[in-house]
Design an enzyme around this catalytic site. Structure first.
Site, short mmCIF file in Angstrom:
data_model
loop_
_atom_site.label_atom_id
_atom_site.label_comp_id
_atom_site.label_asym_id
_atom_site.label_seq_id
_atom_site.Cartn_x
_atom_site.Cartn_y
_atom_site.Cartn_z
N LYS A 272 -1.06 12.05 3.27
CA LYS A 272 -2.54 11.16 3.98
C LYS A 272 -3.64 12.24 3.47
O LYS A 272 -4.77 11.67 3.13
CB LYS A 272 -2.20 10.74 5.23
CG LYS A 272 -1.45 9.85 5.31
CD LYS A 272 -2.10 8.58 5.03
CE LYS A 272 -1.23 7.10 5.20
NZ LYS A 272 -2.01 6.01 4.49
N HIS B 46 -2.24 2.44 15.87
CA HIS B 46 -2.50 1.06 16.40
C HIS B 46 -1.31 0.20 16.23
O HIS B 46 -0.64 0.29 15.16
CB HIS B 46 -3.89 0.49 15.75
CG HIS B 46 -3.63 0.75 14.34
ND1 HIS B 46 -3.87 1.85 13.73
CD2 HIS B 46 -3.59 -0.12 13.31
CE1 HIS B 46 -3.99 1.79 12.38
NE2 HIS B 46 -3.62 0.54 12.11
N LEU C 243 -3.98 -0.18 1.94
CA LEU C 243 -3.07 -0.20 3.16
C LEU C 243 -1.49 -0.01 2.82
O LEU C 243 -0.82 0.59 3.76
CB LEU C 243 -3.02 -1.44 3.87
CG LEU C 243 -4.45 -1.93 4.41
CD1 LEU C 243 -4.31 -3.10 5.31
CD2 LEU C 243 -5.40 -0.74 4.99
N SER D 85 5.09 4.54 5.21
CA SER D 85 4.18 5.05 6.36
C SER D 85 4.99 5.41 7.79
O SER D 85 4.27 5.83 8.78
CB SER D 85 3.41 3.53 7.09
OG SER D 85 4.15 2.85 7.60
N LEU E 204 2.04 0.60 -5.96
CA LEU E 204 1.33 1.90 -6.22
C LEU E 204 2.01 3.06 -6.93
O LEU E 204 1.28 3.88 -7.08
CB LEU E 204 1.33 2.32 -4.49
CG LEU E 204 0.42 1.49 -3.77
CD1 LEU E 204 0.37 1.71 -2.20
CD2 LEU E 204 -1.16 1.80 -4.31
N GLU F 47 -2.25 11.42 11.67
CA GLU F 47 -1.19 12.21 11.59
C GLU F 47 -1.71 13.34 10.45
O GLU F 47 -1.22 14.73 10.59
CB GLU F 47 -0.25 11.65 10.88
CG GLU F 47 0.64 10.55 11.69
CD GLU F 47 1.68 11.52 12.71
OE1 GLU F 47 2.09 12.41 12.68
OE2 GLU F 47 1.49 10.97 13.91
N TYR G 227 4.53 12.88 5.36
CA TYR G 227 3.59 11.69 5.50
C TYR G 227 2.18 12.29 5.73
O TYR G 227 1.16 11.76 5.19
CB TYR G 227 4.14 10.77 6.56
CG TYR G 227 2.99 9.77 7.06
CD1 TYR G 227 2.91 8.58 6.18
CD2 TYR G 227 2.16 10.13 8.04
CE1 TYR G 227 1.81 7.62 6.54
CE2 TYR G 227 1.24 9.01 8.58
CZ TYR G 227 1.19 7.92 7.69
OH TYR G 227 0.17 6.94 8.25
N SER H 178 -4.95 8.72 8.33
CA SER H 178 -4.23 8.83 9.46
C SER H 178 -4.34 9.81 10.26
O SER H 178 -4.74 11.07 10.03
CB SER H 178 -2.85 8.69 9.17
OG SER H 178 -1.98 8.85 10.15
P1 NAP Z 1 3.58 -0.80 7.47
O1 NAP Z 1 3.58 -1.73 8.28
O2 NAP Z 1 4.36 0.30 7.48
O3 NAP Z 1 3.20 -1.33 5.97
C1 NAP Z 1 3.33 -0.51 4.76
C2 NAP Z 1 2.99 -1.58 3.56
O4 NAP Z 1 2.93 -0.67 2.52
C3 NAP Z 1 4.08 -2.58 3.35
O5 NAP Z 1 3.24 -3.59 2.99
C4 NAP Z 1 4.54 -1.91 2.12
O6 NAP Z 1 5.38 -2.90 1.25
C5 NAP Z 1 3.83 -1.41 1.33
N1 NAP Z 1 4.39 -0.21 0.40
C6 NAP Z 1 5.14 0.49 0.43
N2 NAP Z 1 5.56 0.91 -0.56
C7 NAP Z 1 4.99 0.52 -1.51
C8 NAP Z 1 4.43 0.64 -2.94
N3 NAP Z 1 5.28 1.44 -3.76
N4 NAP Z 1 3.71 -0.09 -3.56
C9 NAP Z 1 2.95 -0.84 -2.91
N5 NAP Z 1 2.92 -1.21 -1.59
C10 NAP Z 1 4.00 -0.32 -0.83
O7 NAP Z 1 2.15 -0.07 7.65
P2 NAP Z 1 0.82 -0.33 8.63
O8 NAP Z 1 1.14 0.02 9.86
O9 NAP Z 1 0.48 -1.95 8.20
O10 NAP Z 1 -0.37 0.47 8.05
C11 NAP Z 1 -1.28 0.29 7.08
C12 NAP Z 1 -1.66 1.49 6.66
O11 NAP Z 1 -2.43 2.14 7.38
C13 NAP Z 1 -0.75 2.62 5.80
O12 NAP Z 1 -1.14 3.25 4.92
C14 NAP Z 1 -0.37 3.46 7.22
O13 NAP Z 1 0.03 4.85 6.84
C15 NAP Z 1 -1.92 3.59 7.66
N6 NAP Z 1 -2.06 3.85 9.07
C16 NAP Z 1 -1.28 3.15 9.86
C17 NAP Z 1 -1.61 3.59 11.46
C18 NAP Z 1 -0.74 2.65 12.59
O14 NAP Z 1 -0.85 3.04 13.53
N7 NAP Z 1 -0.31 1.39 12.25
C19 NAP Z 1 -2.49 4.71 11.53
C20 NAP Z 1 -2.76 5.33 10.70
C21 NAP Z 1 -2.96 4.97 9.45
P3 NAP Z 1 6.98 -3.80 1.57
O15 NAP Z 1 6.78 -4.58 2.83
O16 NAP Z 1 7.28 -4.39 0.23
O17 NAP Z 1 7.78 -2.37 1.97
#
Ligand code: NAP
Length: 327
Positions: free
Chosen positions: A155, A181, A78, A82, A57, A129, A151, A127
């Site tokens: 967002k 989630h 996604l 995060s 990204l 947040e 963060y 998010s």
């Molecule tokens: P996560 O488990 O932390 O996964 C984050 C992903 O982003 C990983 O696959 C990571 O890849 C990738 N990433 C990090 N740096 C990157 C870069 N420079 N280029 C491309 N990819 C990169 O997050 P999640 O819980 O699945 O959440 C998915 C999305 O929803 C995120 O944007 C998060 O902020 C948002 N969100 C999550 C929640 C929640 O409660 N889970 C709530 C609201 C919003 P690597 O494995 O290679 O590091």
């Protein structure tokens, strides 16, 4: 077959979404960063149908190249830094990936899909947040933002640029304002998994203490499997729009701790939990609770897994993992 392209494929939501779209008959492409990403190899074993393509990204040409390979009908962004706590110590990186990464993805879509009648549908992972120091309770799509971390600030930029590109260039771009989630695939750095894993390890005699930050913060916690379905539903609408996905209920971190320990049969959790100010954040978000009424009315989306079921699911998963390690 429709084609979907997912950034953040190695994360929690990437896994659930890839499975969900595959079951719907999609060809699923996932973008992985780095020259030898250890999570990618494991993911490919678990989801052999996945087509992995390189990209980052932080790097617009790589996003364009990845989209040229995938030729997607739908893009789910996604990928992000995060983890809120990390965003305080790596604020510039967070702004670059979590914030500017969204702009780069939108530009890549315009370059590959065209500046007129672009056929690619885009989902942005916004998010709760962004609400931070909340201006009203519960929070809706119209609640003003007041982020409390780098963060959250990144967002907000991502969210606003999606709205701007939708209005400026007529892109089919949606933003899902998702409340927390969780699930068995949640990273161990996040508070829910940290607690369920510690409860399991303490039960098995592998750990003796759980060190926490605040126990007072309240969050609206749902199950990741329910939320990825909502992402897809947003992109199936006639018009692009933004939606809150939430349960409409809130629990404290202390509720999470009590429930997790009770799930392994420990009632005197206080004996094992210590608070350490090193886990306090420079600015905390005290209370989040979302109002998913618009998603329910327009998408027909509703969460199916409640908080207690979710925590039991996570604790059982951690018990199985930790017991297997012991063997
Ligand atoms: P996560 O488990 O932390 O996964 C984050 C992903 O982003 C990983 O696959 C990571 O890849 C990738 N990433 C990090 N740096 C990157 C870069 N420079 N280029 C491309 N990819 C990169 O997050 P999640 O819980 O699945 O959440 C998915 C999305 O929803 C995120 O944007 C998060 O902020 C948002 N969100 C999550 C929640 C929640 O409660 N889970 C709530 C609201 C919003 P690597 O494995 O290679 O590091």
């Amino acid at each position: 077959m429709p084609r979907a392209f997912i950034t953040g494929i190695t994360g929690q939501d990437g896994f659930h979404l890839a499975e969900f779209l595959h079951d719907k008959g999609y060809d699923v492409y996932g973008m992985v960063k780095g020259q030898n990403n250890p999570r990618a190899a494991k993911l490919q074993e678990e989801l052999p149908f996945l087509e992995l393509v390189p990209g980052d990204l932080a790097d617009l040409p790589s996003l364009v190249a990845a989209l040229q390979i995938a030729q997607p009908d739908e893009v789910y962004n996604l990928g992000a830094i995060s983890f809120v706590a990390l965003s305080f110590s790596q604020a510039e990186l967070t702004a670059n990936i979590t914030g500017l990464g969204v702009l780069r993805m939108l530009e890549a879509i315009r370059m590959v899909g065209g500046t007129q009648n672009n056929p690619i549908r885009f989902y942005q992972a916004s998010s709760s947040e962004m609400f931070g120091k909340v201006r009203e309770t519960p929070q809706t799509e119209l609640t003003p933002f007041h982020p409390r971390s780098p963060y959250g600030c990144a967002k907000v930029f991502g969210h606003d640029i999606v709205v701007n590109y939708r209005e400026s260039y007529d892109l089919f771009a949606c933003s899902g304002i998702l409340f927390n989630h969780e699930g068995p695939r949640r990273g161990l750095e996040f508070v829910t998994r940290k607690v369920t894993n510690a409860a399991a390890r303490i039960k098995l005699g592998l750990q003796h203490e759980l060190v926490m930050g605040t126990l007072d913060a309240k969050r609206d916690w749902g199950y990741a499997g329910d939320y990825v379905k909502g992402m897809w539903m947003m992109l199936q609408q006639d018009q692009p729009d933004d939606f809150v996905l939430a349960t409409g209920e809130t629990q404290s971190v202390q509720d999470l701790v009590e429930l997790s320990f009770a799930a392994v049969g420990i009632d005197d959790w206080q004996q094992y939990v210590r608070q350490d100010p090193k886990f306090y954040r420079p600015a905390e978000v005290d209370l989040l609770i979302g109002d998913p009424a618009k998603a329910k009315a327009q998408l027909g989306w509703e969460p199916e897994v409640d908080f207690s079921t979710l925590i039991h699911m996570m604790v059982e998963n951690d018990l199985a993992i930790e017991a297997a390690k012991g063997r």
